[in-house]
Design a protein around this motif. Structure first.
Motif, PDB file in Angstrom:
ATOM      1  N   PHE A 166     -14.628 -19.283   7.217  1.00 19.03           N
ATOM      2  CA  PHE A 166     -14.272 -18.566   5.997  1.00 19.03           C
ATOM      3  C   PHE A 166     -12.926 -19.105   5.514  1.00 19.03           C
ATOM      4  O   PHE A 166     -11.940 -19.072   6.258  1.00 19.03           O
ATOM      5  CB  PHE A 166     -14.130 -17.065   6.252  1.00 19.03           C
ATOM      6  N   TYR A 167     -12.877 -19.595   4.284  1.00 16.80           N
ATOM      7  CA  TYR A 167     -11.641 -20.083   3.680  1.00 16.80           C
ATOM      8  C   TYR A 167     -11.292 -19.202   2.487  1.00 16.80           C
ATOM      9  O   TYR A 167     -12.157 -18.920   1.646  1.00 16.80           O
ATOM     10  CB  TYR A 167     -11.794 -21.525   3.196  1.00 16.80           C
ATOM     11  N   GLY A 168     -10.032 -18.775   2.398  1.00 21.26           N
ATOM     12  CA  GLY A 168      -9.649 -17.953   1.264  1.00 21.26           C
ATOM     13  C   GLY A 168      -8.180 -17.597   1.300  1.00 21.26           C
ATOM     14  O   GLY A 168      -7.414 -18.082   2.150  1.00 21.26           O
ATOM     15  N   PRO A 169      -7.766 -16.722   0.400  1.00 21.38           N
ATOM     16  CA  PRO A 169      -6.342 -16.411   0.258  1.00 21.38           C
ATOM     17  C   PRO A 169      -5.777 -15.615   1.424  1.00 21.38           C
ATOM     18  O   PRO A 169      -6.462 -14.805   2.048  1.00 21.38           O
ATOM     19  CB  PRO A 169      -6.300 -15.559  -1.029  1.00 21.38           C
ATOM     20  N   GLY A 170      -4.512 -15.853   1.690  1.00 25.81           N
ATOM     21  CA  GLY A 170      -3.754 -14.990   2.575  1.00 25.81           C
ATOM     22  C   GLY A 170      -3.166 -13.837   1.781  1.00 25.81           C
ATOM     23  O   GLY A 170      -3.564 -13.576   0.635  1.00 25.81           O
ATOM     24  N   SER A 171      -2.218 -13.168   2.353  1.00 21.14           N
ATOM     25  CA  SER A 171      -1.587 -12.023   1.693  1.00 21.14           C
ATOM     26  C   SER A 171      -0.827 -12.458   0.442  1.00 21.14           C
ATOM     27  O   SER A 171      -0.149 -13.496   0.436  1.00 21.14           O
ATOM     28  CB  SER A 171      -0.610 -11.347   2.654  1.00 21.14           C
ATOM     29  N   ALA A 172      -0.948 -11.655  -0.613  1.00 20.96           N
ATOM     30  CA  ALA A 172      -0.182 -11.923  -1.833  1.00 20.96           C
ATOM     31  C   ALA A 172       1.311 -11.750  -1.591  1.00 20.96           C
ATOM     32  O   ALA A 172       2.135 -12.448  -2.186  1.00 20.96           O
ATOM     33  CB  ALA A 172      -0.641 -10.997  -2.956  1.00 20.96           C
ATOM     34  N   GLY A 173       1.673 -10.790  -0.743  1.00 21.63           N
ATOM     35  CA  GLY A 173       3.077 -10.595  -0.413  1.00 21.63           C
ATOM     36  C   GLY A 173       3.791  -9.564  -1.246  1.00 21.63           C
ATOM     37  O   GLY A 173       4.868  -9.091  -0.863  1.00 21.63           O
ATOM     38  N   ALA A 174       3.235  -9.194  -2.397  1.00 17.03           N
ATOM     39  CA  ALA A 174       3.882  -8.198  -3.260  1.00 17.03           C
ATOM     40  C   ALA A 174       2.863  -7.647  -4.240  1.00 17.03           C
ATOM     41  O   ALA A 174       1.901  -8.330  -4.599  1.00 17.03           O
ATOM     42  CB  ALA A 174       5.063  -8.818  -4.009  1.00 17.03           C
ATOM     43  N   LEU A 175       3.090  -6.412  -4.665  1.00 20.72           N
ATOM     44  CA  LEU A 175       2.249  -5.777  -5.674  1.00 20.72           C
ATOM     45  C   LEU A 175       2.962  -5.759  -7.021  1.00 20.72           C
ATOM     46  O   LEU A 175       4.186  -5.580  -7.085  1.00 20.72           O
ATOM     47  CB  LEU A 175       1.913  -4.338  -5.272  1.00 20.72           C
ATOM     48  N   PRO A 176       2.227  -5.903  -8.122  1.00 22.85           N
ATOM     49  CA  PRO A 176       2.848  -5.821  -9.438  1.00 22.85           C
ATOM     50  C   PRO A 176       3.148  -4.381  -9.810  1.00 22.85           C
ATOM     51  O   PRO A 176       2.627  -3.435  -9.209  1.00 22.85           O
ATOM     52  CB  PRO A 176       1.766  -6.396 -10.361  1.00 22.85           C
ATOM     53  N   ALA A 177       3.968  -4.210 -10.805  1.00 25.70           N
ATOM     54  CA  ALA A 177       4.218  -2.876 -11.351  1.00 25.70           C
ATOM     55  C   ALA A 177       2.960  -2.375 -12.056  1.00 25.70           C
ATOM     56  O   ALA A 177       2.164  -3.173 -12.562  1.00 25.70           O
ATOM     57  CB  ALA A 177       5.387  -2.929 -12.337  1.00 25.70           C
ATOM     58  N   PRO A 178       2.727  -1.072 -12.097  1.00 26.15           N
ATOM     59  CA  PRO A 178       1.548  -0.533 -12.783  1.00 26.15           C
ATOM     60  C   PRO A 178       1.533  -0.923 -14.256  1.00 26.15           C
ATOM     61  O   PRO A 178       2.550  -0.817 -14.951  1.00 26.15           O
ATOM     62  CB  PRO A 178       1.684   0.979 -12.611  1.00 26.15           C
ATOM     63  N   SER A 179       0.379  -1.382 -14.744  1.00 27.48           N
ATOM     64  CA  SER A 179       0.294  -1.824 -16.135  1.00 27.48           C
ATOM     65  C   SER A 179       0.457  -0.673 -17.109  1.00 27.48           C
ATOM     66  O   SER A 179       0.861  -0.878 -18.260  1.00 27.48           O
ATOM     67  CB  SER A 179      -1.051  -2.511 -16.380  1.00 27.48           C
ATOM     68  N   SER A 180       0.166   0.557 -16.656  1.00 23.54           N
ATOM     69  CA  SER A 180       0.300   1.719 -17.533  1.00 23.54           C
ATOM     70  C   SER A 180       1.742   2.163 -17.701  1.00 23.54           C
ATOM     71  O   SER A 180       2.064   2.948 -18.593  1.00 23.54           O
ATOM     72  CB  SER A 180      -0.501   2.898 -16.956  1.00 23.54           C
ATOM     73  N   GLY A 181       2.617   1.665 -16.827  1.00 21.36           N
ATOM     74  CA  GLY A 181       4.007   2.103 -16.865  1.00 21.36           C
ATOM     75  C   GLY A 181       4.249   3.407 -16.144  1.00 21.36           C
ATOM     76  O   GLY A 181       5.388   3.877 -16.073  1.00 21.36           O
ATOM     77  N   GLN A 182       3.185   3.999 -15.609  1.00 21.75           N
ATOM     78  CA  GLN A 182       3.285   5.263 -14.897  1.00 21.75           C
ATOM     79  C   GLN A 182       3.174   5.027 -13.389  1.00 21.75           C
ATOM     80  O   GLN A 182       2.507   4.089 -12.952  1.00 21.75           O
ATOM     81  CB  GLN A 182       2.174   6.221 -15.341  1.00 21.75           C
ATOM     82  N   PRO A 183       3.826   5.881 -12.586  1.00 18.33           N
ATOM     83  CA  PRO A 183       3.751   5.709 -11.130  1.00 18.33           C
ATOM     84  C   PRO A 183       2.310   5.859 -10.627  1.00 18.33           C
ATOM     85  O   PRO A 183       1.541   6.669 -11.140  1.00 18.33           O
ATOM     86  CB  PRO A 183       4.642   6.841 -10.598  1.00 18.33           C
ATOM     87  N   VAL A 184       1.940   5.046  -9.652  1.00 15.88           N
ATOM     88  CA  VAL A 184       0.636   5.163  -9.000  1.00 15.88           C
ATOM     89  C   VAL A 184       0.849   5.138  -7.497  1.00 15.88           C
ATOM     90  O   VAL A 184       1.866   4.646  -7.003  1.00 15.88           O
ATOM     91  CB  VAL A 184      -0.325   4.024  -9.418  1.00 15.88           C
ATOM     92  N   ALA A 185      -0.124   5.679  -6.769  1.00 18.66           N
ATOM     93  CA  ALA A 185      -0.041   5.694  -5.317  1.00 18.66           C
ATOM     94  C   ALA A 185      -0.237   4.291  -4.756  1.00 18.66           C
ATOM     95  O   ALA A 185      -0.832   3.419  -5.409  1.00 18.66           O
ATOM     96  CB  ALA A 185      -1.088   6.642  -4.747  1.00 18.66           C
ATOM     97  N   THR A 186       0.254   4.068  -3.558  1.00 15.18           N
ATOM     98  CA  THR A 186       0.068   2.788  -2.868  1.00 15.18           C
ATOM     99  C   THR A 186      -0.714   3.035  -1.589  1.00 15.18           C
ATOM    100  O   THR A 186      -0.262   3.784  -0.713  1.00 15.18           O
ATOM    101  CB  THR A 186       1.416   2.135  -2.530  1.00 15.18           C
ATOM    102  N   LEU A 187      -1.873   2.429  -1.489  1.00 12.09           N
ATOM    103  CA  LEU A 187      -2.701   2.542  -0.296  1.00 12.09           C
ATOM    104  C   LEU A 187      -2.130   1.667   0.811  1.00 12.09           C
ATOM    105  O   LEU A 187      -1.653   0.558   0.546  1.00 12.09           O
ATOM    106  CB  LEU A 187      -4.124   2.102  -0.624  1.00 12.09           C
ATOM    107  N   ALA A 188      -2.174   2.167   2.038  1.00  9.58           N
ATOM    108  CA  ALA A 188      -1.693   1.422   3.204  1.00  9.58           C
ATOM    109  C   ALA A 188      -0.312   0.818   2.949  1.00  9.58           C
ATOM    110  O   ALA A 188      -0.146  -0.412   2.952  1.00  9.58           O
ATOM    111  CB  ALA A 188      -2.683   0.324   3.574  1.00  9.58           C
ATOM    112  N   PRO A 189       0.692   1.651   2.732  1.00  8.21           N
ATOM    113  CA  PRO A 189       2.024   1.134   2.357  1.00  8.21           C
ATOM    114  C   PRO A 189       2.635   0.191   3.384  1.00  8.21           C
ATOM    115  O   PRO A 189       3.477  -0.639   3.027  1.00  8.21           O
ATOM    116  CB  PRO A 189       2.858   2.412   2.201  1.00  8.21           C
ATOM    117  N   ASP A 190       2.223   0.284   4.645  1.00 11.22           N
ATOM    118  CA  ASP A 190       2.759  -0.631   5.657  1.00 11.22           C
ATOM    119  C   ASP A 190       2.155  -2.030   5.550  1.00 11.22           C
ATOM    120  O   ASP A 190       2.715  -2.995   6.077  1.00 11.22           O
ATOM    121  CB  ASP A 190       2.495  -0.080   7.061  1.00 11.22           C
ATOM    122  N   SER A 191       0.987  -2.148   4.883  1.00  7.27           N
ATOM    123  CA  SER A 191       0.337  -3.449   4.693  1.00  7.27           C
ATOM    124  C   SER A 191      -0.493  -3.388   3.412  1.00  7.27           C
ATOM    125  O   SER A 191      -1.727  -3.400   3.443  1.00  7.27           O
ATOM    126  CB  SER A 191      -0.553  -3.779   5.897  1.00  7.27           C
TER     127      SER A 191
END
Length: 367
Positions: A136-161
């Motif tokens: 299986f070949y594919g991407p590793g971790s992105a390393g960071a999440l973007p800000a919400p496109s709506s500009g409003q706070p959203v929850a983060t799933l699995a905040p440790d990873s």
């Protein structure tokens, strides 16, 4: 071709070696559904592109299944992406898990990944099983999440990873399925599933790319793998907010096939696809999508992250000098949109051959 408002709404609602031989039951299903797929004896010689699924998006659609393609070279199988329904289409195509050598994942969106573990989980034993480790070949971790496109706070799933890569996806899927796997190993003598796959996360070259900055800066293709049948190279493409998002090129003794994955119009695609016999490129009909009443965030995503069908010919296929342009990952993917519309719009500014992808379509490479 004009479309009624009802058609537009309905279409866009679904937007938001010998080892190739199948078992008799699978061969019968393939015969009923493949609409002209060649027999295994043909696929065992030369290079063949088989479109398993051609729809965009995570929602199942009438007439098309999720995005997945198979390149068969002298009977050995290489898959690119495994969207929803791809496992079923793989079996109906007449292809065999015993001939599968590698799977390439362009990016970690669900509609390209949904059936990856399904293929492994349901074929590590039983009928038509995997017989050797599949890479299986594919991407590793992105390393960071973007800000919400709506500009409003959203929850983060699995905040440790919060940005797991392909290796974590597979390993955690195996762990979550341990009860079934352990039972089958004990009750039916299925092999140890961990011996039937090898995950290779593709390192991103040092070209200044990042998940929160330039996602696909100008660059040269880089090698991913090679064996006696194929030489595979990749390049970064722009599919915000996903990072990394790869396009793949397969060079064989019979010809070359390039897969765009998901991308907006990206100069790197021209670089990777230059001189390809076949370019399999994603396509969106923005005219239809814009008439559908999507949310601002949904519309902005489609405009920024996908390739309008009218631009692919003059801005990618023609400057790359490809011989055949194959449209896939169609959005909207419903059969409400006729092939004639896709073809006429993709042919603008491109004099080469245009094929509108349909599930289980077969194209001989270099033939």
């Amino acid at each position: 071709m004009p479309l009624s408002r009802r058609s537009v709404l309905r279409a866009t609602a679904v937007t938001s070696g010998a080892a190739v031989a199948a078992s008799p039951a699978a061969a019968a299903a393939a015969s009923a559904d493949s609409a002209g797929l060649p027999p295994a004896s043909v696929l065992n010689k030369g290079a063949h592109l088989v479109l398993l699924g051609t729809a965009a998006g995570p929602v199942p659609m009438q007439g098309r299944t999720g995005i997945s393609s198979a390149l068969v070279v002298d009977g050995r199988i290489y898959l690119v992406d495994l969207g929803h329904g791809a496992f079923d289409r793989f079996q109906r195509s007449g292809l065999s898990a015993a001939a599968l050598d590698a799977v390439f994942v362009t990016h970690l969106h669900s509609d390209h990944l949904a059936d990856l573990f399904t293929l492994l989980w349901l074929r590590f034993g039983g009928v038509d099983p995997l017989t050797h480790p599949v890479a299986f070949y594919g991407p590793g971790s992105a390393g960071a999440l973007p800000a919400p496109s709506s500009g409003q706070p959203v929850a983060t799933l699995a905040p440790d990873s919060p940005t797991p890569g392909l290796a974590d996806f597979v390993e955690k899927s195996v762990s979550a399925s341990a009860y079934d796997i352990n039972l089958r190993m004990r009750d039916e003598n299925w092999p140890d599933i961990r011996n039937l796959y090898r995950v290779h996360e593709i390192p991103v070259p040092d070209v200044g790319a990042s998940p929160l900055g330039a996602m696909a800066p100008l660059m040269e293709p880089f090698p991913v793998m090679s064996d006696e049948h194929v030489r595979v190279s990749a390049i970064l493409v722009a599919h915000p907010p996903v990072f990394p998002s790869f396009a793949f090129r397969f060079d064989t003794r019979y010809g070359s096939v390039t897969f765009s994955g998901d991308t907006t119009i990206t100069p790197n695609m021209v670089t990777l696809a230059r001189g390809s016999d076949v370019l399999v490129h994603e396509a969106i009909d923005l005219e239809i999508v814009k008439a559908a009443g999507l949310t601002p965030e949904q519309l902005r995503h489609h405009e920024n992250s996908h390739s309008d069908v009218t631009r692919i010919g003059p801005e990618v296929a023609r400057p790359a000098g490809v011989k055949t342009l194959v449209l896939s990952h169609l959005a909207p993917g419903t059969k409400e949109i006729p092939d004639s519309r896709w073809k006429s719009r993709a042919s603008r500014g491109f004099n080469g051959r245009v094929r509108v992808g349909n599930d289980l379509m077969h194209i001989r490479v270099g033939g």
